[in-house]
Motif scaffolding. Structure first.
Motif, PDB file in Angstrom:
ATOM      1  N   ASP A  11       0.814  -1.217   0.000  1.00 32.71           N
ATOM      2  CA  ASP A  11       0.000   0.000   0.000  1.00 32.71           C
ATOM      3  C   ASP A  11       0.851   1.272   0.000  1.00 32.71           C
ATOM      4  O   ASP A  11       0.390   2.323  -0.475  1.00 32.71           O
ATOM      5  CB  ASP A  11      -0.922   0.026   1.227  1.00 32.71           C
ATOM      6  CG  ASP A  11      -1.994  -1.047   1.169  1.00 32.71           C
ATOM      7  OD1 ASP A  11      -2.193  -1.631   0.084  1.00 32.71           O
ATOM      8  OD2 ASP A  11      -2.635  -1.307   2.209  1.00 32.71           O
ATOM      9  N   ASP A  41       1.696   3.668  -3.140  1.00 30.68           N
ATOM     10  CA  ASP A  41       0.637   4.391  -3.851  1.00 30.68           C
ATOM     11  C   ASP A  41       1.063   5.772  -4.333  1.00 30.68           C
ATOM     12  O   ASP A  41       0.433   6.328  -5.232  1.00 30.68           O
ATOM     13  CB  ASP A  41      -0.623   4.506  -2.982  1.00 30.68           C
ATOM     14  CG  ASP A  41      -0.404   5.310  -1.707  1.00 30.68           C
ATOM     15  OD1 ASP A  41       0.771   5.603  -1.364  1.00 30.68           O
ATOM     16  OD2 ASP A  41      -1.404   5.638  -1.036  1.00 30.68           O
ATOM     17  N   ARG A  42       2.153   6.320  -3.795  1.00 28.99           N
ATOM     18  CA  ARG A  42       2.610   7.632  -4.259  1.00 28.99           C
ATOM     19  C   ARG A  42       3.608   7.528  -5.408  1.00 28.99           C
ATOM     20  O   ARG A  42       3.587   8.342  -6.329  1.00 28.99           O
ATOM     21  CB  ARG A  42       3.234   8.407  -3.090  1.00 28.99           C
ATOM     22  CG  ARG A  42       2.224   8.753  -2.002  1.00 28.99           C
ATOM     23  CD  ARG A  42       2.786   9.705  -0.993  1.00 28.99           C
ATOM     24  NE  ARG A  42       1.740  10.110  -0.050  1.00 28.99           N
ATOM     25  CZ  ARG A  42       1.873  11.103   0.825  1.00 28.99           C
ATOM     26  NH1 ARG A  42       3.004  11.792   0.886  1.00 28.99           N
ATOM     27  NH2 ARG A  42       0.882  11.404   1.642  1.00 28.99           N
TER      28      ARG A  42
END
Length: 236
Positions: free
Chosen positions: A19, A22-23
């Motif tokens: 997760d 995500d950037r």
């Protein structure tokens, strides 16, 4: 991204969720097909198990592999086993030998991470480069991570040593590290990169979570690395 874009496989840090990519993933998606691997919360898995999982995920496709933090040794071992199938590896804020004394890492494995004051944990992970959204995301991940899984991964990291595999790699290597990384010191990786051919290291003004706090800059360097390595392979 065009249909014949190269694939980059992203291997997560200690949380195993993927997760936290995500950037950086949207920046990489301009150039790559991005494949985020997510590890199961299985405390019986060691590094060999994660390597097998990643090899199964890759199959027979040619790929670039990025290993973040805990997954650096996974990336090295996958590249050493798949050889020409791996076009290059990126090692982000990571290590090729246990980054702290074994006794200290085993002791850390017994500590509940939720008992560490949040401001201290965030300072170690993100330094002065954090924001509320990222801090909250890390808090959620820390609370969701199984304690037995976290302990098993820390014990595995305490014993890992893939320096020989790293030195034998034939694919290009790029190491990215934060100048202010308190969790994984940059000096051992600098030394290994300096001793190895076809490898370079870039240091950013960042703490441990440089892919999350410097996503655009790190993605730019990764893209440039893969372009130059592809040209090098073509010329060869």
């Amino acid at each position: 991204m065009v249909n014949d874009a190269p694939e980059i496989v992203l291997l997560p840090g200690l949380d195993g969720t993927g997760d936290l990519f995500d950037r950086v993933a949207p920046h990489l998606a301009r150039e790559f097909k991005v494949n985020v691997v997510r590890y199961p919360q299985d405390p019986t898995l060691g590094y060999a198990g994660y390597v097998e999982l990643v090899r199964h995920e890759i199959g027979s496709r040619p790929v670039y592999v990025l290993g973040e933090s805990f997954s650096g040794p996974v990336a090295v071992l996958v590249a050493s086993q798949l050889r020409d199938q791996v076009r290059g590896i990126v090692l982000a804020a990571t290590f090729i030998k246990n980054p702290w004394p074994q006794w200290l890492m085993r002791r850390a494995a017994r500590v509940d991470p939720r008992s560490t004051p949040r401001n201290i944990r965030d300072a170690m992970l993100m330094g002065p480069f954090s924001d509320k959204e990222l801090r909250d995301k890390v808090e959620d991940i820390v609370r969701a991570l199984s304690r037995p899984v976290r302990a098993a991964r820390l014990r595995a990291a305490a014993e890992v040593d893939v320096r020989r595999d790293f030195m034998r790699l034939e694919c290009p290597v790029l190491a990215l590290h934060g100048r202010s990384d308190w969790l994984v010191r940059k000096a051992p990786m600098q030394k290994a990169i300096g001793e190895k051919g076809r490898a370079r290291m870039i240091v950013f003004p960042a703490a441990h979570m440089l892919l999350q706090t410097r996503p655009a800059e790190t993605a730019t360097e990764i893209i440039e690395f893969t372009r130059s390595s592809a040209e090098e392979n073509y010329e060869a």
